[in-house]
Design an enzyme around this catalytic site. Structure first.
Site, PDB file in Angstrom:
ATOM      1  N   LYS A 105     -10.555  33.202  46.919  1.00 49.22           N
ATOM      2  CA  LYS A 105      -9.153  33.611  46.733  1.00 49.22           C
ATOM      3  C   LYS A 105      -9.025  35.128  46.921  1.00 49.22           C
ATOM      4  O   LYS A 105      -9.915  35.878  46.518  1.00 49.22           O
ATOM      5  CB  LYS A 105      -8.679  33.191  45.335  1.00 49.22           C
ATOM      6  CG  LYS A 105      -7.180  33.336  45.101  1.00 49.22           C
ATOM      7  CD  LYS A 105      -6.777  32.761  43.745  1.00 49.22           C
ATOM      8  CE  LYS A 105      -5.291  32.902  43.460  1.00 49.22           C
ATOM      9  NZ  LYS A 105      -4.907  32.317  42.171  1.00 49.22           N
ATOM     10  N   SER A 152      -0.939  29.174  42.205  1.00 53.41           N
ATOM     11  CA  SER A 152      -1.037  30.221  43.202  1.00 53.41           C
ATOM     12  C   SER A 152      -2.240  30.093  44.138  1.00 53.41           C
ATOM     13  O   SER A 152      -2.244  30.690  45.208  1.00 53.41           O
ATOM     14  CB  SER A 152      -1.087  31.580  42.509  1.00 53.41           C
ATOM     15  OG  SER A 152      -2.250  31.693  41.717  1.00 53.41           O
ATOM     16  N   SER A 190      -2.871  27.574  38.064  1.00 56.25           N
ATOM     17  CA  SER A 190      -3.013  27.975  39.465  1.00 56.25           C
ATOM     18  C   SER A 190      -4.234  27.438  40.196  1.00 56.25           C
ATOM     19  O   SER A 190      -4.347  27.607  41.406  1.00 56.25           O
ATOM     20  CB  SER A 190      -2.992  29.499  39.581  1.00 56.25           C
ATOM     21  OG  SER A 190      -1.674  29.975  39.508  1.00 56.25           O
TER      22      SER A 190
END
Lengths: 91, 471
Positions: free
Chosen positions: B81, B156, B180
């Site tokens: 990420k 996210s 997330s």
């Protein structure tokens, strides 16, 4: 909340907003605050604030931690003079 | 060799075995991932940057394997990420303000993964600073759901989940502040795990809400998630909230599973409930006792979350002022520079949360909002502690709906409500895992979520494995 509050909060947060953005934020805040307001109705024991997750301090010793690249850090100064960061006059 | 490796139908456990047996190489795995990325990333926008040294690192991993070194992650291609530091690589948190920011050190989790010889393929798209549930808040455009490109992948960590589902890698790291990791995993038919708070160090991760953030894996199987988790877990003196997970073991014989029926009464799609009930029946058949439980305080988790989280966001993001790093926009004086920099650098959701955070922390409102929210949080923590004396796990659907269409949740509150089931685990700090539980009539993935007591991460894997094997 009123437009004046949005303006004050934006000033505190160091964010510039257009008039349209202020109106939008005001509308969003009404919705969000209306929802989070429900914490008011929750009856909890009136205990003193205590944090369950306490910070655990390490020894103040720079040798213990991760390896940092000073050059990579300095390379990212948006404006510099040698090894110094350049900024606009503060006072 | 490359064309023989079907990344989409391969998992870490199996790939690792094949690497050891000499049936495939890490270079072959990475080439297959890169081929998939070339073919589909233009459409899906899951990966912001493919790392140029991936093949070189795959070669090194192959050498490790030849020497008989490494472990199950050696040579395995992973996507990271875009809020986790890898020395020398860009890391932007999908924000304009950090567009050209380069990490000057390795995150704790990256250090651990590098040691095993895992190969980083690229950095994954996300909602700006991890604020969102759809990746629509990325400054670099949304990621699409690989099952239906008119729908969101969740967020996210949407880029991480999409990358695993689309065969761009075999596993990914995400971060989970209010769901997330678990929500995008569920939307993309994957396993997503949020460890016990403090179990995985956040050193080298861009902070969003420090009392809630955790790093965890997104993978195709529970076993794969466990393999990554076992590598990244561990105490780190550089994260002041890091703890040693005193494992409670993995024995789940005769485990009791609680269902908070109160949470499932409204705001949840009928097909989700139907699918959830099938999972419940399966667990019953496996011999687990299912009981209804009450969690009256935890019902307020989302309200508590949208007070504490923005408060922490507003303070954490104050460091982004364009002085030491990031894209600076010069103004007439220093304060003007701050304002111009932050206004040009932050997207609408980030601004909204900073302003909301400043409000709940401001004089006159602090007691009513922030202080009260902390008190309710304590009550929720206590409530979970007590309920876990009666049951071993809590089970809910992961999300109230399947992956939604782009633009479907324009009102911020509607978007926030999509995290209603995942947020309580962050508020209480307990570990939680989303397991795929089948597909809708439209072919969209479903997921269910287990929550376990603090430090019972191993048991969480064990029960999830049971359900996974019987879906």
């Amino acid at each position: 909340m009123e437009i004046k509050d949005v303006e004050n909060l934006a000033e505190m947060s160091k964010i510039e907003l257009t008039d349209a953005e202020k109106q939008q934020i005001l509308k969003d805040m009404d919705g969000i605050l209306g929802y989070v307001k429900q914490v008011e109705e929750v009856q909890v024991p009136d205990t003193k604030m205590e944090y369950a997750h306490r910070n655990i301090w390490r020894e103040d010793d720079s040798e213990r931690g991760a390896e940092f690249s000073a050059d990579l850090i300095k390379g990212q100064f948006p404006d510099k003079d040698g090894d110094y960061i350049k900024v606009k006059k503060v006072l | 060799m490359t064309e023989n490796i079907d990344i989409k139908n391969l998992n870490i456990e199996k790939a690792s075995e094949m690497l050891r047996d000499g049936k495939i190489t890490s270079v072959g795995l990475v080439e297959a991932c890169l081929k998939n990325i070339t073919e589909r990333n233009g459409e899906l926008n899951a990966i912001l940057e493919v790392f140029s040294d991936a093949l070189e690192n795959a070669k090194k991993a192959d050498e490790m394997i030849t020497r008989g070194e490494g472990d199950q992650l050696t040579g395995i291609p992973l996507v990271i990420k875009d809020n986790i530091f890898i020395t020398g690589k860009k890391v932007s948190a999908s924000s304009k303000i950090l567009e050209n920011y380069v990490a000057s050190y390795d995150a704790f989790v990256i250090e651990k993964l590098k040691k095993t010889g895992a190969v980083f393929i690229g950095r994954a798209n996300m909602d700006e600073f991890a604020m969102g549930s759809s990746t629509e808040n990325s400054a670099y455009g949304p990621t699409k759901n690989p099952f239906d490109i008119t729908r969101v992948p969740g967020g996210s960590s949407g880029g991480s989940a999409c990358s695993v589902a689309a065969g761009f890698c075999l596993g990914a790291l995400g971060t989970d502040t209010g769901g997330s990791i678990r929500q995008p995993a569920s939307f993309c038919g994957l396993v997503g795990m949020k460890p016990t708070y403090g179990g995985v160090s956040r050193r080298g991760t861009i902070a969003m809400s420090s009392s809630l953030d955790q790093i965890g894996p997104i993978t195709k199987t529970v076993e794969d998630a466990k393999i990554i988790f076992n590598t990244i877990v561990g105490k780190d003196s550089m994260d002041a909230t890091s703890i040693d997970l005193n494992s409670t073991g993995s024995d789940i014989t005769g485990a009791k599973i609680g269902i908070p029926r109160d949470w499932l009464k409204e705001g949840i799609d009928a097909d989700i409930m139907e699918n959830f009930n099938i999972s419940v029946e399966k667990l019953k058949k496996l011999g687990y006792e299912i009981v209804d439980i009450d969690l009256p305080y935890a019902k307020y988790s989302l309200a508590v979350y949208y007070i504490l989280m923005p408060a922490e966001v507003s303070t954490n993001l104050s460091r982004l002022d364009g002085i030491r790093y990031g894209n600076r926009v010069e103004g007439e004086n220093i304060f003007d520079t701050y304002k111009k920099t932050r206004s040009a650098g932050f997207g609408p959701e980030t601004r909204r949360r900073i302003i909301l955070g400043s409000y709940v922390l401001s004089h006159g409102y602090y007691d009513a909002y922030y202080n009260k929210a902390w008190k309710v949080r304590h009550a929720i923590e206590k409530e979970f502690e007590d309920i876990f004396k009666k049951v071993d796990f809590v089970l809910t659907p992961t999300t109230p709906s399947v992956a939604f269409k782009f633009g479907a949740k324009k009102d911020p509150l509607q978007m926030y409500l999509s995290d209603i089931f995942t947020v309580p685990a962050n508020i209480a700090g307990v570990p939680s895992l989303s397991v795929p539980s089948g597909f809708s009539s439209e072919g969209l993935p479903y997921g269910v979520q287990f929550m376990a007591p603090l430090c019972a991460d191993e048991k969480l894997f064990a029960i999830s494995l049971e359900l996974e094997e019987n879906i």
